[in-house]
Structure formats: structure tokens, C-alpha cells
Motif scaffolding. Structure first.
Motif, PDB file in Angstrom:
ATOM      1  N   ARG A 108      35.691  31.950  33.942  1.00  0.00           N
ATOM      2  CA  ARG A 108      35.001  31.743  35.210  1.00  0.00           C
ATOM      3  C   ARG A 108      35.989  31.659  36.367  1.00  0.00           C
ATOM      4  NH1 ARG A 108      34.404  27.384  38.067  1.00  0.00           N
ATOM      5  NH2 ARG A 108      34.839  25.955  36.347  1.00  0.00           N
ATOM      6  N   LEU A 109      37.073  30.895  36.193  1.00  0.00           N
ATOM      7  CA  LEU A 109      38.073  30.758  37.249  1.00  0.00           C
ATOM      8  C   LEU A 109      38.771  32.085  37.542  1.00  0.00           C
ATOM      9  CD1 LEU A 109      39.604  27.309  36.249  1.00  0.00           C
ATOM     10  CD2 LEU A 109      38.083  27.791  38.191  1.00  0.00           C
ATOM     11  N   ARG A 110      39.024  32.864  36.514  1.00  0.00           N
ATOM     12  CA  ARG A 110      39.664  34.175  36.698  1.00  0.00           C
ATOM     13  C   ARG A 110      38.757  35.086  37.533  1.00  0.00           C
ATOM     14  NH1 ARG A 110      41.197  35.335  31.723  1.00  0.00           N
ATOM     15  NH2 ARG A 110      43.371  34.863  32.106  1.00  0.00           N
ATOM     16  N   GLN A 113      38.718  33.960  41.145  1.00  0.00           N
ATOM     17  CA  GLN A 113      39.967  34.314  41.814  1.00  0.00           C
ATOM     18  C   GLN A 113      40.002  35.801  42.148  1.00  0.00           C
ATOM     19  OE1 GLN A 113      43.598  32.425  40.401  1.00  0.00           O
ATOM     20  NE2 GLN A 113      44.557  34.436  40.339  1.00  0.00           N
ATOM     21  N   GLU A 114      39.536  36.633  41.228  1.00  0.00           N
ATOM     22  CA  GLU A 114      39.513  38.085  41.475  1.00  0.00           C
ATOM     23  C   GLU A 114      38.551  38.417  42.600  1.00  0.00           C
ATOM     24  OE1 GLU A 114      38.556  39.509  37.570  1.00  0.00           O
ATOM     25  OE2 GLU A 114      40.643  39.360  36.873  1.00  0.00           O
ATOM     26  N   GLN A 115      37.397  37.753  42.648  1.00  0.00           N
ATOM     27  CA  GLN A 115      36.425  37.991  43.720  1.00  0.00           C
ATOM     28  C   GLN A 115      36.997  37.542  45.060  1.00  0.00           C
ATOM     29  OE1 GLN A 115      32.933  35.937  42.398  1.00  0.00           O
ATOM     30  NE2 GLN A 115      32.293  37.590  41.017  1.00  0.00           N
ATOM     31  N   ALA A 116      37.716  36.452  45.091  1.00  0.00           N
ATOM     32  CA  ALA A 116      38.310  35.967  46.335  1.00  0.00           C
ATOM     33  C   ALA A 116      39.383  36.931  46.833  1.00  0.00           C
ATOM     34  CB  ALA A 116      38.906  34.570  46.122  1.00  0.00           C
TER      35      ALA A 116
END
Length: 119
Positions: A108-110, A113-116
Motif C-alpha cells: 500500500r505504501l509503495r 508513493q508511486e502515485q505521489a
């Protein structure tokens, strides 16, 4: 979900009598909130970093009970008995649900981060 009160109490050269009174009375403040000591007065085996002092962990059925205990009149009356003689940090933290999998959180965090990075 379970919740925990975690205390990191720094070493004190002298345990004032107020510390003993605090210890003698704290359980009665925990009982109404389902609190119980999980770690208290145990040796700490440091594997990384430094850890001066003692670790205290108290378990509660949930955050509402943990907050209720800490904010209760009965416990707040005891707090100065400890803080006048022993420095440290106290925090309340929510536990993870049964079956928690850290790899799901990493995924989920990955993605976040990729979307951000794309935005």
C-alpha cells in the motif's frame, strides 16, 4: 484492536517514597479500563541503539480504554508522584489487528508513493 501504554522511564539515582506509592496504587487505576501490565521492571536486552532506563508496557482492550485510563482522575492524581522524581516518555499506541501482514502495508505504501511521484 488492542492498545498499549508504553513508558520509557529514565534511570533515577534515588527512588523516592512517592515512586513506591505510585507503584502501589497504579493497578487500581488500570482495573476499571481493563489494563494490565505486560512488561514492568524486566531487563531490556538492547540489540540496536541505546536504551537507558526501564520499559513499561500496559495492555488495554482498545484506544478508548487506554485514553480513558490515562485521562482518568484516579491516574492523573498519581502522575505527579512519578514525574517529580523520574523523567521519561509515555505514549499510547494502537496495536495491529490479528493476522496483520507487514507486506500488505508495504505494498500500500509503495503504491501511494508511486502515485505521489506521478502527481
Amino acid at each position: 484492536m488492542n492498545a498499549y501504554a508504553v513508558g520509557h522511564l529514565l534511570p533515577s539515582a534515588h527512588l523516592d517514597d512517592e515512586i513506591f506509592v505510585y507503584m502501589e496504587r497504579i493497578q487500581s487505576t488500570l482495573d476499571p479500563f481493563g489494563g494490565r501490565f505486560l512488561v514492568h521492571g524486566a531487563s531490556v536486552e538492547v540489540r540496536e541503539g541505546e536504551w537507558p532506563g526501564a520499559l513499561v508496557i500496559i495492555g488495554f482492550p482498545g484506544m478508548d480504554e487506554a485514553r480513558g485510563w490515562y485521562e482518568s482522575e484516579a491516574y492523573q492524581e498519581l502522575v505527579p508522584l512519578r514525574t517529580r522524581h523520574m523523567a521519561g516518555d509515555v505514549l499510547l499506541v494502537e496495536g495491529v489487528a490479528p493476522g496483520y501482514d507487514a507486506s500488505v502495508t508495504a505494498d500500500r505504501l509503495r503504491r501511494e508513493q508511486e502515485q505521489a511521484a506521478v502527481s
